[in-house]
Scaffold this motif. Structure first.
Motif, PDB file in Angstrom:
ATOM      1  N   TYR A  87      27.356 -28.505  31.408  1.00  0.00           N
ATOM      2  CA  TYR A  87      26.423 -27.569  30.778  1.00  0.00           C
ATOM      3  C   TYR A  87      27.084 -27.073  29.496  1.00  0.00           C
ATOM      4  N   TYR A  88      26.414 -27.242  28.348  1.00  0.00           N
ATOM      5  CA  TYR A  88      26.986 -26.871  27.051  1.00  0.00           C
ATOM      6  C   TYR A  88      26.297 -25.649  26.438  1.00  0.00           C
ATOM      7  N   ASN A  89      25.003 -25.750  26.199  1.00  0.00           N
ATOM      8  CA  ASN A  89      24.226 -24.752  25.472  1.00  0.00           C
ATOM      9  C   ASN A  89      24.896 -24.394  24.139  1.00  0.00           C
ATOM     10  N   GLU A  90      25.189 -25.432  23.347  1.00  0.00           N
ATOM     11  CA  GLU A  90      25.851 -25.264  22.046  1.00  0.00           C
ATOM     12  C   GLU A  90      24.893 -25.653  20.930  1.00  0.00           C
ATOM     13  N   TYR A  91      24.909 -24.840  19.860  1.00  0.00           N
ATOM     14  CA  TYR A  91      23.943 -24.921  18.769  1.00  0.00           C
ATOM     15  C   TYR A  91      24.633 -25.396  17.495  1.00  0.00           C
ATOM     16  N   PHE A  92      24.017 -26.368  16.824  1.00  0.00           N
ATOM     17  CA  PHE A  92      24.582 -26.926  15.594  1.00  0.00           C
ATOM     18  C   PHE A  92      23.525 -26.926  14.506  1.00  0.00           C
ATOM     19  N   VAL A  93      23.955 -26.623  13.266  1.00  0.00           N
ATOM     20  CA  VAL A  93      23.045 -26.619  12.120  1.00  0.00           C
ATOM     21  C   VAL A  93      23.619 -27.538  11.046  1.00  0.00           C
ATOM     22  N   PHE A  94      22.770 -28.409  10.534  1.00  0.00           N
ATOM     23  CA  PHE A  94      23.134 -29.311   9.443  1.00  0.00           C
ATOM     24  C   PHE A  94      22.246 -28.960   8.257  1.00  0.00           C
ATOM     25  N   ASP A  95      22.864 -28.609   7.124  1.00  0.00           N
ATOM     26  CA  ASP A  95      22.122 -28.238   5.917  1.00  0.00           C
ATOM     27  C   ASP A  95      22.035 -29.427   4.975  1.00  0.00           C
ATOM     28  N   PHE A  96      20.850 -29.631   4.393  1.00  0.00           N
ATOM     29  CA  PHE A  96      20.635 -30.717   3.449  1.00  0.00           C
ATOM     30  C   PHE A  96      19.833 -30.210   2.263  1.00  0.00           C
ATOM     31  N   HIS A  97      20.166 -30.716   1.087  1.00  0.00           N
ATOM     32  CA  HIS A  97      19.382 -30.471  -0.128  1.00  0.00           C
ATOM     33  C   HIS A  97      19.104 -31.848  -0.724  1.00  0.00           C
ATOM     34  N   MET A  98      17.909 -32.370  -0.439  1.00  0.00           N
ATOM     35  CA  MET A  98      17.570 -33.709  -0.913  1.00  0.00           C
ATOM     36  C   MET A  98      16.061 -33.910  -0.842  1.00  0.00           C
ATOM     37  N   ALA A  99      15.624 -35.033  -1.378  1.00  0.00           N
ATOM     38  CA  ALA A  99      14.204 -35.379  -1.330  1.00  0.00           C
ATOM     39  C   ALA A  99      13.805 -35.678   0.111  1.00  0.00           C
ATOM     40  N   PRO A 100      12.614 -35.240   0.520  1.00  0.00           N
ATOM     41  CA  PRO A 100      12.169 -35.493   1.893  1.00  0.00           C
ATOM     42  C   PRO A 100      12.223 -36.966   2.294  1.00  0.00           C
ATOM     43  N   VAL A 101      11.837 -37.863   1.393  1.00  0.00           N
ATOM     44  CA  VAL A 101      11.837 -39.284   1.748  1.00  0.00           C
ATOM     45  C   VAL A 101      13.244 -39.773   2.082  1.00  0.00           C
ATOM     46  N   MET A 102      14.252 -39.194   1.461  1.00  0.00           N
ATOM     47  CA  MET A 102      15.633 -39.581   1.768  1.00  0.00           C
ATOM     48  C   MET A 102      16.074 -38.982   3.100  1.00  0.00           C
ATOM     49  N   LEU A 103      15.674 -37.732   3.354  1.00  0.00           N
ATOM     50  CA  LEU A 103      16.046 -37.082   4.609  1.00  0.00           C
ATOM     51  C   LEU A 103      15.405 -37.789   5.800  1.00  0.00           C
ATOM     52  N   PHE A 104      14.155 -38.195   5.667  1.00  0.00           N
ATOM     53  CA  PHE A 104      13.421 -38.787   6.778  1.00  0.00           C
ATOM     54  C   PHE A 104      14.037 -40.099   7.248  1.00  0.00           C
ATOM     55  N   ASP A 105      14.813 -40.754   6.398  1.00  0.00           N
ATOM     56  CA  ASP A 105      15.476 -42.005   6.772  1.00  0.00           C
ATOM     57  C   ASP A 105      16.806 -41.789   7.483  1.00  0.00           C
ATOM     58  N   LYS A 106      17.298 -40.574   7.496  1.00  0.00           N
ATOM     59  CA  LYS A 106      18.580 -40.309   8.158  1.00  0.00           C
ATOM     60  C   LYS A 106      18.425 -40.477   9.665  1.00  0.00           C
ATOM     61  N   ILE A 107      19.516 -40.884  10.304  1.00  0.00           N
ATOM     62  CA  ILE A 107      19.521 -41.122  11.742  1.00  0.00           C
ATOM     63  C   ILE A 107      20.289 -39.999  12.442  1.00  0.00           C
ATOM     64  N   ILE A 108      19.695 -39.481  13.513  1.00  0.00           N
ATOM     65  CA  ILE A 108      20.363 -38.505  14.377  1.00  0.00           C
ATOM     66  C   ILE A 108      20.921 -39.289  15.563  1.00  0.00           C
ATOM     67  N   THR A 109      22.226 -39.163  15.788  1.00  0.00           N
ATOM     68  CA  THR A 109      22.879 -39.860  16.895  1.00  0.00           C
ATOM     69  C   THR A 109      23.558 -38.839  17.794  1.00  0.00           C
ATOM     70  N   LEU A 110      23.248 -38.900  19.072  1.00  0.00           N
ATOM     71  CA  LEU A 110      23.883 -38.053  20.084  1.00  0.00           C
ATOM     72  C   LEU A 110      24.715 -38.979  20.965  1.00  0.00           C
ATOM     73  N   THR A 111      26.024 -38.783  20.956  1.00  0.00           N
ATOM     74  CA  THR A 111      26.925 -39.663  21.694  1.00  0.00           C
ATOM     75  C   THR A 111      27.749 -38.845  22.675  1.00  0.00           C
ATOM     76  N   VAL A 112      27.724 -39.245  23.943  1.00  0.00           N
ATOM     77  CA  VAL A 112      28.559 -38.601  24.960  1.00  0.00           C
ATOM     78  C   VAL A 112      29.790 -39.476  25.155  1.00  0.00           C
ATOM     79  N   MET A 113      30.959 -38.847  25.062  1.00  0.00           N
ATOM     80  CA  MET A 113      32.219 -39.583  25.167  1.00  0.00           C
ATOM     81  C   MET A 113      33.106 -38.964  26.234  1.00  0.00           C
ATOM     82  N   GLN A 114      33.955 -39.797  26.806  1.00  0.00           N
ATOM     83  CA  GLN A 114      35.009 -39.350  27.710  1.00  0.00           C
ATOM     84  C   GLN A 114      36.210 -39.000  26.834  1.00  0.00           C
TER      85      GLN A 114
END
Length: 179
Positions: A87-114
Motif C-alpha cells: 500500500y503506497y498512497n503516494e502522489y506525484f506531479v509532473f509539470d510540462f510547458h509544451m504544445a498539446p499535440v506534443m504532450l499527447f504523444d508522451k507515454i506514461i509508464t508504471l513499472t513495479v520492480m523488486q
C-alpha cells in the motif's frame, strides 16, 4: 489628406448626429486564428499520478518499488518491505510547458520492480499508456483504476500483478474535479 490623417488615428468615418458631425472610431478586428494554432501553442500542463496500491505481484517476500515515468521524467515510490500487496498512497506531479499535440504523444509508464542492492531492480511488471488516452476520458482523468501489469519482454506471459492508481491531467485554468 484629412481622410488619410483620420485613418492613421483610427477615426476614419464621420457621420451626422444631432446637428453636428461626429467622428466614429473604427476598431480593427483580430484575424481569426487557425484551427490548429491552439494545439501548436505551448501551454502549461500538470500530470498528477497517485499510486495507491499493488496486488497479486508475482513472487513472495519481496521489496517492491514503483517507478512512475512520464516521457523522460522518472519518480519513485518508497520501498515496501516483505510484501506482494504493498500500500503506497503516494502522489506525484509532473509539470510540462509544451504544445498539446506534443504532450499527447508522451507515454506514461508504471513499472513495479523488486528492490535489489548494488544494482538496478528486477522488473516485476509494467503498464503503459499515452497521455492522449487520459485526455479523452471524462474530466481528463482515471480514478481508482487497476492497471494490469505485464512483463514488457514477454507480453504473452500473463498478468504479473495489478496496480491501483489515479491519473489526471490539469491545464491552466481548469477546475480540479474530485470524483
Amino acid at each position: 489628406e484629412e481622410r488619410e490623417a483620420l485613418r492613421e488615428t483610427g477615426l476614419d468615418e464621420m457621420y451626422y448626429d444631432d446637428d453636428r458631425f461626429v467622428q466614429r472610431e473604427i476598431h480593427k478586428r483580430p484575424k481569426p486564428s487557425h484551427p490548429l494554432s491552439s494545439s501548436l501553442k505551448a501551454q502549461d500542463f500538470q500530470i498528477c499520478i497517485t499510486i495507491i496500491e499493488a496486488r497479486q505481484l508475482a513472487g513472495l517476500n519481496m521489496d517492491p518499488v514503483v517507478c512512475v515515468q512520464v516521457g523522460d521524467s522518472k519518480k519513485y515510490t518508497s520501498v515496501k518491505e516483505s510484501t506482494n500487496c504493498p500500500y503506497y498512497n503516494e502522489y506525484f506531479v509532473f509539470d510540462f510547458h509544451m504544445a498539446p499535440v506534443m504532450l499527447f504523444d508522451k507515454i506514461i509508464t508504471l513499472t513495479v520492480m523488486q528492490r535489489q542492492f548494488l544494482r538496478t531492480g528486477v522488473v516485476l511488471g509494467s503498464f503503459k499508456l499515452d497521455v492522449a488516452t487520459i485526455m479523452n476520458q471524462q474530466d481528463h482523468q482515471f480514478y481508482h483504476k487497476w492497471a494490469l501489469l505485464t512483463d514488457p519482454d514477454d507480453t504473452t506471459g500473463g498478468p504479473k500483478g495489478y496496480l491501483k492508481c489515479d491519473i489526471s491531467i490539469i491545464t491552466k485554468g481548469d477546475a480540479v474535479k474530485i470524483p
